[in-house]
Structures are given as structure tokens and as C-alpha cells.
Design a protein around this motif. Structure first.
Motif, short mmCIF file in Angstrom:
data_model
loop_
_atom_site.label_atom_id
_atom_site.label_comp_id
_atom_site.label_asym_id
_atom_site.label_seq_id
_atom_site.Cartn_x
_atom_site.Cartn_y
_atom_site.Cartn_z
N GLY A 37 0.81 -1.21 0.00
CA GLY A 37 0.00 0.00 0.00
C GLY A 37 0.85 1.26 0.00
N SER A 38 1.94 1.24 0.74
CA SER A 38 2.83 2.40 0.78
C SER A 38 3.49 2.64 -0.57
CB SER A 38 3.91 2.20 1.85
OG SER A 38 3.33 2.03 3.12
N VAL A 39 3.98 1.58 -1.17
CA VAL A 39 4.62 1.71 -2.49
C VAL A 39 3.59 2.20 -3.52
CG1 VAL A 39 5.70 0.41 -4.38
CG2 VAL A 39 6.44 0.03 -2.03
N SER A 40 2.38 1.65 -3.47
CA SER A 40 1.34 2.07 -4.40
C SER A 40 0.98 3.54 -4.22
CB SER A 40 0.10 1.19 -4.21
OG SER A 40 -0.93 1.60 -5.06
N LEU A 41 0.80 3.97 -2.98
CA LEU A 41 0.45 5.36 -2.70
C LEU A 41 1.55 6.31 -3.16
CD1 LEU A 41 -1.51 7.40 -1.46
CD2 LEU A 41 -0.34 7.03 0.72
N ILE A 42 2.79 5.96 -2.87
CA ILE A 42 3.91 6.81 -3.28
C ILE A 42 4.00 6.88 -4.80
CG2 ILE A 42 6.44 6.94 -3.30
CD1 ILE A 42 6.34 5.94 -0.38
N ALA A 43 3.79 5.76 -5.48
CA ALA A 43 3.84 5.76 -6.94
C ALA A 43 2.72 6.62 -7.53
CB ALA A 43 3.74 4.33 -7.46
N VAL A 44 1.52 6.52 -6.98
CA VAL A 44 0.41 7.32 -7.48
C VAL A 44 0.64 8.81 -7.22
CG1 VAL A 44 -2.05 7.82 -7.12
CG2 VAL A 44 -1.30 5.47 -7.45
N VAL A 45 1.20 9.15 -6.07
CA VAL A 45 1.48 10.56 -5.77
C VAL A 45 2.55 11.09 -6.72
CG1 VAL A 45 2.41 12.13 -4.03
CG2 VAL A 45 0.69 10.46 -3.38
N HIS A 46 3.61 10.30 -6.95
CA HIS A 46 4.63 10.72 -7.92
C HIS A 46 4.00 10.96 -9.30
CE1 HIS A 46 8.60 10.65 -6.10
NE2 HIS A 46 8.29 9.55 -5.43
N TRP A 47 3.20 10.02 -9.76
CA TRP A 47 2.58 10.11 -11.07
C TRP A 47 1.63 11.30 -11.14
CZ3 TRP A 47 -2.51 9.32 -12.85
CH2 TRP A 47 -2.62 9.23 -14.24
N SER A 48 0.82 11.49 -10.10
CA SER A 48 -0.15 12.59 -10.13
C SER A 48 0.55 13.94 -10.05
CB SER A 48 -1.17 12.44 -9.01
OG SER A 48 -0.55 12.58 -7.75
#
Length: 135
Positions: A37-48
Motif C-alpha cells: 500500500g505504501s509503495v502504491s500510494l507513493i507511486a500514485v502521488v509521484h505520477w499525479s
């Protein structure tokens, strides 16, 4: 400290946490789900940040976008969690894997529900942020 710098440090800390988790013998599911979940959230924040943070969004469009990003985070959590389990199994290479294939499959079957939960959490965050801007 600006948000970009904080996000960079958070990314580094998450990478270190994943590396440390990979090296220990641990068969519990909650740590890998938290890491996924942490990796996914960080990746989505980077992308957004790359695509959406340059221009201001309209109020209702912003809420929908945050809901969509929440859904992507939920789906990504299931996929990245299963991937981390697979990598740990390959890394340790025991006769009996730390995470059996049925467990990884069970995590993947939760992806739609975690996506729905992510959408709802994202919509809630969007509504709260809109509400706090108006008051």
C-alpha cells in the motif's frame, strides 16, 4: 521543506523498508500489505504530481480525480503486494515458499474491492478538502 523533497525522502524510506523486509524471515501478511500500500500510494502521488499538479482543477473535477487516484492506489496495493510476495519467495527460495501461490491469488482477488475502497477514501478526502477550502 517542500512537498517534493518530503516525497523523495518518503520514497527512500519506503525503499529501505522494503529491502529490510525482504531480508528477514517473515510470513505474516500484514507487513507486506502495508508495504504494498505504501509503495502504491507513493507511486500514485509521484505520477499525479507529474501530470496534475501544474494546473488548478475545478472543484468537482478535483474530487473525481482524487477518487480515481484513490482507486488506482487500491488496485495497485493488491498488485504490488502480490509482486512483493513473489519476489520474496524467489529471493529466499525455500522448499516451502513464505507466501504460497493460493495466498498470492487471494490477495489478487481482493484487488477490485481494494480499488472500490480506494475510490471511496479518495472521494472522502476530496470532499473534506473541498469543505475545508470553503470554510
Amino acid at each position: 521543506m517542500n512537498t517534493t523533497r518530503a516525497l523523495q525522502w518518503l520514497t527512500i524510506a519506503c525503499g529501505i523498508a522494503v529491502f529490510l523486509w525482504m531480508s528477514v524471515e517473515d510470513t505474516q501478511t500484514w507487513p507486506v500489505v502495508v508495504l504494498g500500500g505504501s509503495v502504491s500510494l507513493i507511486a500514485v502521488v509521484h505520477w499525479s504530481q507529474r501530470f496534475f499538479m501544474r494546473t488548478p482543477l475545478p472543484s468537482k473535477g478535483g474530487i473525481a480525480l482524487i477518487g480515481l487516484l484513490g482507486g488506482l492506489t487500491g488496485l495497485g496495493t493488491a498488485l504490488i503486494t502480490a509482486l512483493l510476495m513473489l519476489i520474496k519467495n524467489a529471493w529466499h527460495l525455500h522448499p516451502f515458499p513464505d507466501f504460497p501461490p493460493l495466498l498470492m491469488g487471494a490477495i489478487l482477488t481482493r484487488a477490485p474491492w481494494w480499488g472500490v475502497a480506494g475510490v471511496l477514501i479518495g472521494l472522502g478526502i476530496g470532499v473534506i478538502s473541498l469543505w475545508t477550502k470553503k470554510t
